[in-house]
Scaffold this active site. Structure first.
Site, PDB file in Angstrom:
ATOM      1  CB  CYS A   1      -0.945  -0.006   1.196  1.00 23.74           C
ATOM      2  SG  CYS A   1      -2.072  -1.418   1.227  1.00 23.74           S
TER       3      CYS A   1
ATOM      4  CG  HIS B   1      -3.201   3.337   1.760  1.00 22.77           C
ATOM      5  ND1 HIS B   1      -3.805   2.801   0.649  1.00 22.77           N
ATOM      6  CD2 HIS B   1      -3.231   2.363   2.723  1.00 22.77           C
ATOM      7  CE1 HIS B   1      -4.171   1.560   0.905  1.00 22.77           C
ATOM      8  NE2 HIS B   1      -3.845   1.273   2.148  1.00 22.77           N
TER       9      HIS B   1
ATOM     10  CG  ASN C   1      -6.688  -0.976   1.359  1.00 26.70           C
ATOM     11  OD1 ASN C   1      -5.990  -0.728   0.388  1.00 26.70           O
ATOM     12  ND2 ASN C   1      -6.169  -1.289   2.540  1.00 26.70           N
TER      13      ASN C   1
END
Length: 337
Positions: free
Chosen positions: A117, A258, A288
């Protein structure tokens, strides 16, 4: 930070792409024991996009890159470097070269970069080094992941979080350096908190010679540990990047983090003293998307007209590794700025 004449970098275009199919929380509650209220209250996520059985990382990454090229007014043949940040390539040897071919970027060197990520921020900084050193003049940085391939859809702690998507930016050589500061960090002692691990079984080839053959297992995560890590380390790394940029928090126009969990975004913004109206969030629609989440959120904000030329953006990624990093940049500019 001192600027070298002719050795700067600017981000001149953005693009994104997500699969058409979506799975909202109500539909997901028919797959696993959960509910819209449970998911939304804990994560801020309402739905996620999912690639179909015929979908590929290559396809969504290529489309996001083409959209970024179109915004920048740059042809694929002018690109010198392609950095693909992904943890879910179609080919374990790498997908960047496939994307280079699909785009027609015949002059570009292309390689994959894996930092989960944090991948887009790591990729952004990596590409910038090639441009600032004068080796290349134009680069594509793509963040893309198809995490639906590696989710345990019976584990409600993780399957509610992840979605598929891609985002990209074009970076170009610039007289003025628009990448103002950055900081990248890693801590392998926390690797166990978030994994997509390989698991093999012994196979004896001949007497005394055995190997392991298997595949990667679904994502596992200690959500509480990742949350504690993020709300402590991410504000620190953003402050370090701002220090290197010789800027203060109140000079930030936008925070693009993020998109992991709305509570993390809120906690980081609160610790830094950044008002909520400066925090860009789109996780309610996409969940996500790992390395894709920052460029996807960035591109949407640019196309809405929220992010304007010369706006100062602080961005931060964090995730498996564990890795985390931040970059501060001004949006937009051309080669002759």
């Amino acid at each position: 930070m001192a600027q070298r004449v002719g050795a700067g970098v600017a981000i001149t275009g953005s693009g994104s792409f997500v699969p058409e199919r979506y799975l909202d929380n109500e539909a997901l509650s028919r797959v696993v024991d959960t509910s819209d209220e449970w998911i939304a209250s804990r994560t801020g996520i309402r739905q996620r996009r999912l690639a179909d059985a015929a979908g590929s990382l290559r396809a969504i990454a290529t489309q996001s890159a083409q959209n970024a090229l179109d915004m920048a007014g740059v042809s694929a043949s002018e690109i010198d470097l392609i950095v693909l940040a992904t943890s879910t390539p179609d080919d374990l040897f790498g997908s960047a070269s496939q994307i280079q071919h699909d785009l027609g970027a015949t002059q570009a060197t292309a390689f994959d970069l894996t930092a989960a990520c944090s991948g887009f921020v790591f990729g952004l900084v990596t590409a910038a080094q090639f441009i600032q050193n004068g080796v290349y003049r134009r680069a594509l940085v793509i963040g893309a992941d198809v995490l639906s391939r590696w989710v345990d859809w019976s584990d409600r702690r993780t399957c509610v979080l992840f979605g598929d998507g891609a985002g990209a930016v074009v970076m170009e050589a610039s007289e003025r350096d628009r990448l103002l500061g950055f900081e990248l960090r890693s801590d392998g002692t926390l690797n166990h908190c978030l994994n997509l691990a390989y698991q093999g079984q012994d196979r004896e080839l001949v007497d005394g010679v055995a190997i392991a053959q298997g595949t990667f297992q679904p994502i596992t995560m200690n959500g509480q540990e990742v949350y504690r890590f993020a709300v402590k380390r991410v504000p620190e790394v953003i402050e370090k990047a701002l220090f290197r940029a010789e800027l203060t928090v109140d000079q930030i126009d936008w925070l693009v983090m993020h998109q992991a969990n709305q509570r993390i975004l809120d906690a980081v913004a609160e610790r830094l003293g950044i008002p909520s109206e400066k925090v860009i969030s789109n996780m309610a629609r996409y969940g996500n998307t790992s390395a894709a989440s920052i460029p996807l959120a960035l591109d949407e904000a640019v196309r809405r007209g929220d992010i304007k030329p010369d706006d100062i953006i602080a961005t931060a990624g964090f995730g498996a590794g564990l890795t985390w990093g931040a970059a501060v940049f001004r949006w937009g500019a051309r080669l002759d700025d």
